[in-house]
Design a protein around this motif. Structure first.
Motif, PDB file in Angstrom:
ATOM      1  N   UNK A 715       0.958  -1.290   0.183  1.00  0.00           N
ATOM      2  CA  UNK A 715       0.105   0.087  -0.014  1.00  0.00           C
ATOM      3  C   UNK A 715       0.837   1.187  -0.009  1.00  0.00           C
ATOM      4  N   UNK A 716       2.183   1.205   0.598  1.00  0.00           N
ATOM      5  CA  UNK A 716       2.580   2.582   0.762  1.00  0.00           C
ATOM      6  C   UNK A 716       3.964   2.498  -0.324  1.00  0.00           C
ATOM      7  N   UNK A 717       4.041   1.676  -1.260  1.00  0.00           N
ATOM      8  CA  UNK A 717       4.970   1.791  -2.495  1.00  0.00           C
ATOM      9  C   UNK A 717       4.517   1.120  -3.534  1.00  0.00           C
ATOM     10  N   UNK A 718       4.666   1.815  -4.680  1.00  0.00           N
ATOM     11  CA  UNK A 718       4.427   1.322  -5.965  1.00  0.00           C
ATOM     12  C   UNK A 718       5.422   0.968  -6.980  1.00  0.00           C
ATOM     13  N   UNK A 719       5.182  -0.204  -7.621  1.00  0.00           N
ATOM     14  CA  UNK A 719       6.077  -0.457  -8.634  1.00  0.00           C
ATOM     15  C   UNK A 719       5.326  -0.299 -10.127  1.00  0.00           C
ATOM     16  N   UNK A 720       6.036   0.751 -10.871  1.00  0.00           N
ATOM     17  CA  UNK A 720       5.576   0.922 -12.159  1.00  0.00           C
ATOM     18  C   UNK A 720       6.572   0.226 -13.322  1.00  0.00           C
TER      19      UNK A 720
END
Ligand code: ADP
Ligand code: ZN
Length: 728
Positions: A715-720
């Motif tokens: 929830x507190x980090x995204x991977x694109x």
């Protein structure tokens, strides 16, 4: 009968299927690819029917589908499968792929059910003789008698043109009635007096090659500016329509290419459907419906028009193939060129990629024979390529010529005297007007994105060009309170102001984001210039494409360097394309064109190639760079961005991802980073980047898929993940 329905999960971007019973009343109508209403928890939501089956275990517990949303609008089998391809290619959820493929009215997040646009007409409800008899006995002359007389002379009239009271009275007497008709919001007629141009030999050869391809084949149509590529497209599409098939043509940005779109309307009239972001939801709905009903058979549009539900496609054209607008920058990160080729395979039809400055990837494939190479080497008619002069701004600045060099001023003056037109291009990529304090060194920065704010004179405020953050300008430095603020850099507004000092009588037009934000304003400006109601057009890169003005003989490029300095492996390629395309606006009519390029790097090789109008030479040079630096087309690229509102969490996860990749992909692949991303702080998030370069790597896809799945649950980090990125 049971239906598997795909829904959009409220919080996470993952695919969820649920099975529903199909009620008897819907059985005969329901098909795969329809949008339906379903009960979900306490609410009613929408979803797509992915699959229909006759049997289901534990069926007694199932709820029923409430209704079909619109039985005319269906994703056909080809498009359903195309969604699977996009999911696989870009690692996005299937639901995102479908949502991207559909116009807003069809997205399942949209609950408006009826987009049909109706007009209400009045018609007679009795025989004409009866009406005439009535009028004779009525005797009065008022709106009622006028309306009846109008209907004696016309089959129908628009209800809106008459007063409600008269209509009501005549309806009560049973003399008239209302009829409601669905109308399309956009109507275009073809030009019956259209004179088709006789093609040149080169155009003829290209056309023959394209229309004689009766299987799937990809063509590169490389044609210098003014060589008449559009004419080839129009003729090829015409042939395809004659055979009863359909065609798609993609353009980078429709407002920039309205001239081309109007040519399409002239040729094909209401057989054309258009798609671009400036259309209203209702207009998009109508255009989509025209296609589904088989009325529109040519689609012209921007990126997402590649998903148009045409059947029996005979040709797909991508104009200005090198444009970065064909790649979607957010998820699903698909490239319309890949989708075009996929659809071309399905329909067994040719795909034409056209450009004066094709991407290195496409040209390399064409030279290797993977794609068929078609070449237009000459301008149509007598018009010659412009001569290009490079002006060293270092020596000009010493003479206090900061914005306009002496040679440019001289040429502009001549042009004004000869009643000819000039275009000035201000290359704005990575360049802007900023304010800084000469006492304390203060500059305004965006608190969300950590980049310098740009000054806008017309509204007297400062804006962040990434997130839109805006603050009013002040007279004194907010830091040291001194009256020492300086305006640095070059904006179109400043160019316009300076120009007026030199040529107070010249009629100057400015075209940039500020002057073209209103619907239709872009076209208006173009028409003013086209009608020669202005002498000089100042603009950003939006003026470099597609425009064809015969009286423009001079193009000045004010600051050629700015895009060369952008840290991206494509910056040379983008710069060449921009400058070459901009030069191509000069000398399209009967007069010879001249281009002046102002630069602080007069010896730069890319600029030299522009000067010589030599794309092939630039291509050789840049291919060599790419080979040495291991970039595409020699290596494939994947870029991964790790994004978090916490610096520590972003960095920690970037390292984790890199470690995972090192032990899970092929040792021959190269992993760069983690480093800070080009735009490090954006909208209060921190962004790290990892780039993978590879040639063959059979473990990569699985590794990326695994990483993607892991980070879906964070929830507190995204991977694109961006496969084949346009920029890194
Ligand atoms: P490109 O897109 O290749 O830069 P265009 O398609 O804009 O070139 O064509 C340049 C100009 O030449 C346009 O004004 C077009 O109408 C005109 N033109 C193209 N083909 C012919 C032809 N065969 N005969 C006469 N004029 C042509
Ligand atoms: Zn910002």
């Amino acid at each position: 009968m049971y239906a598997e329905v795909l829904i959009e999960y409220p919080t996470k971007k993952i695919d969820k299927y649920f099975t529903y019973k199909v009620p008897d009343v819907l059985r005969s109508k329901i098909t795969r690819g329809m949008k339906v209403k379903i009960p979900f928890g306490q609410k009613e939501i929408q979803g797509f029917v992915i699959n229909l089956k006759d049997e289901y275990q534990d069926s007694f517990a199932l709820k029923e589908i409430t209704n079909i949303v619109d039985d005319e609008l269906i994703l056909n089998d080809e498009l359903m499968d195309l969604g699977l391809y996009i999911k696989d290619k870009t690692l996005c959820p299937l639901i995102s792929a479908y949502q991207t493929m559909l116009p807003p009215s069809l997205k399942i997040s949209d609950d408006q059910t009826n987009y049909n646009f109706y007009k209400i007409y009045l018609v007679l409800n009795k025989e004409k003789d009866d009406i005439q008899n009535y009028l004779q006995s009525y005797k009065k002359v008022n709106e009622q008698s006028k309306l009846l007389n109008d209907l004696l002379n016309n089959e129908r009239v628009l209800k809106n043109d008459y007063k409600p009271y008269s209509i009501k009275a005549l309806k009560e007497k049973g003399l008239i009635k209302e009829v409601k008709e669905q109308e399309y919001r956009i109507h275009k007629n073809g030009n019956i007096n259209l004179v088709k141009k006789t093609l040149t030999d080169e155009q003829e050869i290209a056309l023959k090659e394209i229309i004689s391809a009766c299987k799937h084949e990809v063509f590169l149509l490389e044609g210098i500016t003014g060589s008449g590529k559009t004419e080839v497209y129009l003729n090829a599409i015409n042939e395809v329509l004659q055979k009863g098939m359909t065609a798609i043509m993609l353009v980078p940005e429709i407002t920039l290419t309205m001239q081309i779109v109007n040519r399409f309307y002239e040729w094909f009239g209401d057989k054309v459907a258009i798609f671009h972001s400036a259309l209203s939801k209702g207009e998009k709905y109508d255009e989509y419906l025209k296609i589904l009903r088989g009325e529109a058979r040519v689609v012209v549009g921007t990126r997402s028009a590649i998903f148009a539900p045409l059947k029996n496609i005979g040709l797909i054209i991508i104009d200005e193939e090198h444009s970065d607008t064909y790649k979607q920058e957010n998820s699903p990160r698909y490239n319309a060129k890949d989708v075009a080729i996929k659809r071309g395979e399905y329909h067994k039809c040719p795909v034409v990629l056209g450009s004066a400055t094709p991407t290195l990837e496409v040209r390399a494939r064409a030279l290797k024979g993977v794609y068929k190479y078609l070449h237009l080497t000459k301008r149509v008619g007598e018009s010659m390529l412009p001569t290009v002069e490079i002006v060293d701004m270092l020596s000009e600045v010493k003479k206090n010529n900061f914005i306009f060099s002496a040679p440019l001023i001289k040429k502009m003056e001549q042009n004004l005297q000869n009643n000819l037109q000039t275009i000035l291009l201000l290359n704005r990529r990575g360049y802007s007007t900023i304010i800084s304090c000469s006492k304390c060194g203060f500059t305004y920065k965006c608190p969300n994105c950590d980049i310098t704010l740009t000054y806008h004179k017309s509204t007297n405020n400062l804006r962040c060009h990434y997130c839109g953050y805006t603050i009013p300008n002040s007279d004194v430095c907010p830091n040291c309170q001194e009256d020492a603020l300086n305006y640095l850099g070059l904006g179109t507004e400043k160019v316009e102001k300076e120009l007026k000092k030199y040529f107070p009588l010249a009629r100057v037009l400015r075209m940039d984001q500020d002057t073209t934000s209103k619907k239709g304003s872009h076209e208006k400006l173009i028409n003013i210039f086209k009608n020669h109601e202005a002498d000089i057009l100042i603009g950003t890169q939006m003026i470099s494409k597609g425009l064809d003005f015969p009286l423009v003989t001079l193009v000045g490029i004010l600051n050629a360097d700015t895009s060369l300095n952008i840290p991206d492996f494509r910056s040379n390629e983008k710069t060449f394309a921009l400058l070459y395309q901009a030069s191509g606006r000069a000398g399209r009519g009967d007069y010879k064109g001249e281009v002046i390029i102002q630069t602080f790097n007069p010896d730069n090789y890319v600029l030299k190639c522009v000067q010589e109008n030599d794309f092939a030479k630039f291509y050789e040079y840049e291919m060599n760079n790419r080979r040495l630096l291991k970039y595409s087309p020699y290596y494939y690229l994947v870029s991964l961005r790790i994004v978090s509102s916490s610096y520590e969490i972003a960095l920690e996860n970037a390292n984790k991802v890199a470690t995972y990749l090192k032990s899970n992909i092929s040792p021959t692949s190269i992993i760069l980073g983690p480093t800070t991303a080009n735009l490090f702080k954006f909208n209060n998030t921190y962004r790290f980047q990892i780039v993978i370069k590879y040639r063959f790597d059979d473990k990569l896809k699985d590794a990326l898929q695994t990483l993607d799945n892991i980070y879906l649950n964070e929830t507190n980090v995204n991977l694109e993940i961006d496969i084949d990125p346009e920029h890194i």
